[in-house]
Design a protein around this motif. Structure first.
Motif, PDB file in Angstrom:
ATOM      1  N   VAL A  75       0.617  -6.127   4.325  1.00 56.35           N
ATOM      2  CA  VAL A  75       1.375  -5.546   5.428  1.00 56.35           C
ATOM      3  C   VAL A  75       2.119  -6.666   6.152  1.00 56.35           C
ATOM      4  CG1 VAL A  75       1.204  -4.284   7.600  1.00 56.35           C
ATOM      5  CG2 VAL A  75      -0.290  -3.687   5.681  1.00 56.35           C
TER       6      VAL A  75
ATOM      7  N   GLY B 274      -3.759 -11.587  -1.155  1.00 56.48           N
ATOM      8  CA  GLY B 274      -3.059 -10.334  -1.470  1.00 56.48           C
ATOM      9  C   GLY B 274      -3.615  -9.675  -2.708  1.00 56.48           C
TER      10      GLY B 274
ATOM     11  N   GLY C  47      -7.226  -9.085  -2.997  1.00 54.86           N
ATOM     12  CA  GLY C  47      -8.570  -8.553  -2.728  1.00 54.86           C
ATOM     13  C   GLY C  47      -8.709  -7.063  -3.011  1.00 54.86           C
TER      14      GLY C  47
END
Ligand code: ADP
Length: 405
Positions: A357, A369, A371
């Motif tokens: 985000v 980015g 996970g």
């Protein structure tokens, strides 16, 4: 009646039977047999004709089986096949062909290819093949099915040097094209993610070499930056290895009955420093004794990633609730936080690789980015699914399910 006229009568009857039999065979009745009882050359002729009828009948049966096989293949194959005559009129089309040509619900045979909803591009390929007497290959996106990419081959049907028609074969290559695009994006993303910390490390190392090494005040700061960026690289490479392992199909899932509450407490314990940093408290509301059927290491990785995010993206002094319940032949695990939440427009893509985000915020917190995409993969390896409900300013609720088998 003398012997001669009796013989003539007999031969005449036999001829009659042979003529009658020949007529039946000529009419396609190969099951018919000329009656026996004749003699001499006429007997041989009857037998030969009967044998011939039997052979023709067997060949026809064989040809019919082949025809039915081809018909079934033509009907059920995933490729669209359209056959036209020399003037571009459709003479045969299979169901997949009708679908791709937008000709559902009407019989396209006898119609012009160019008149089909998805026809113009296919028609120009067919015309090229008909005029050049050579195969034509192209890729098109038919207006009848937006987003679909078709690989089309148009091959002329040549008979004694003249082009009699054209066979169009169209294959849906939307999936492979998407995969290629995803692979390209992935390589571009990885290169970009690696480049940022590498550039920072190089910059700091050069500054140190250019004199900052002797600078007791600022020198250590550059060394610290190198260390932080190296840790970021390490996280990134570790996550990449995890994702490639999960995606490789080599990741065997060794399931066992596990006590979920124990595993949740253990995971929360291992994240103590992350939680303490933000003064975030964890409340484990998993019912005591609830068992999940899962691979211990993989489930623990899922919980670590979700709890780590719930802590990282929480507010100072926020809360994390972990609950679980039996649901639909499995267990649903829910991780709720009191963080800033995720704006609705980002929710559909949040489990994609490298999707963030707020990129800067994620990086600042050591995020890669990857996970959530690891979470999704690992859960799916178990036969479960993962999702999220969130609204900006109202926290996020991540959940996943694990089947009991
Ligand atoms: P990252 O390493 O960036 O945390 P993830 O795949 O774990 O990567 O998450 C992707 C993005 O989803 C994050 O960058 C963040 O923007 C958003 N996100 C994940 N978990 C939460 C959460 N609990 N609250 C708010 N946003 C979250």
């Amino acid at each position: 009646m003398n012997i001669l006229s009796a013989l003539q009568l007999l031969v005449g009857r036999q001829f009659g039977e042979i003529i009658q039999g020949s007529k039946r065979f000529a009419a396609g009745d190969f099951g018919y047999r000329i009656p026996g009882g004749s003699f001499g050359e006429l007997k041989k002729l009857s037998e030969t004709l009967n044998y011939m009828a039997g052979e023709i009948s067997a060949r026809m049966r064989e040809a019919e089986v082949r025809r039915l096989e081809l018909e079934a293949a033509f009907r059920d194959m995933s490729e669209a096949i359209v056959v036209t005559d020399g003037s571009g009129v459709i003479t045969r089309i299979n169901p997949r062909g009708r679908e791709l040509m937008g000709a559902r619900g009407f019989n396209a045979e006898g119609m012009r290819l160019s008149g089909m909803p998805a026809g113009p591009e296919l028609s120009s390929a067919a015309i090229k093949a008909l005029l050049s007497a050579a195969p034509v290959f192209l890729e098109i996106e038919p207006p009848a099915s937006p987003g679909t990419v078709l690989s089309v081959s148009a091959s002329p049907i040549v008979e004694e040097g003249a082009v009699r028609g054209c066979v169009l074969v169209a294959r849906d290559i939307t999936g492979p094209r998407k995969l290629e695009a995803m692979r390209r994006d992935f390589v571009a993303n990885v290169s970009h993610e690696l480049k940022t910390p590498l550039t920072a490390i190089r910059g700091c190392a050069e500054t140190l070499l250019n004199g900052a090494l002797e600078d007791r005040e600022h020198g250590p700061g550059f060394a610290r930056s190198i260390c932080e960026q190296a840790m970021r690289l390490d996280n990134l490479v570790n996550d990449l290895l995890k994702i490639s392992y999960a995606e490789s199909g080599r990741a065997a899932v060794e399931k066992a009955a596990l006590d979920l509450k124990e595993l949740v407490d253990e995971t929360a314990g291992s994240l103590e420093s992350v939680l303490a940093k933000k003064r975030v408290s964890v409340s484990d509301k998993v019912p005591a004794g609830l068992k999940v059927y899962a691979d211990r290491d993989k489930l623990s990785q899922v919980l670590i990633n979700l709890l780590d995010n719930a802590a990282k993206y929480n507010r100072e002094g926020g809360k994390i609730n972990i609950s679980a319940m039996a649901e639909g032949g499995g267990v649903k695990v829910i991780v709720e936080d009191t963080g800033a939440g995720i704006p609705a427009e980002h929710l559909p893509r949040i489990f994609e690789r490298f999707y963030r985000v707020d990129k800067a915020r994620s990086r600042e917190m050591g995020g890669t980015g990857l996970g959530l995409s690891i979470v999704k993969h690992l859960v799916e390896l178990h036969g479960g699914s993962a999702g999220v409900e969130s609204a900006e300013g109202r926290g996020s609720t991540f959940w996943f399910t694990l089947p009991n088998t």
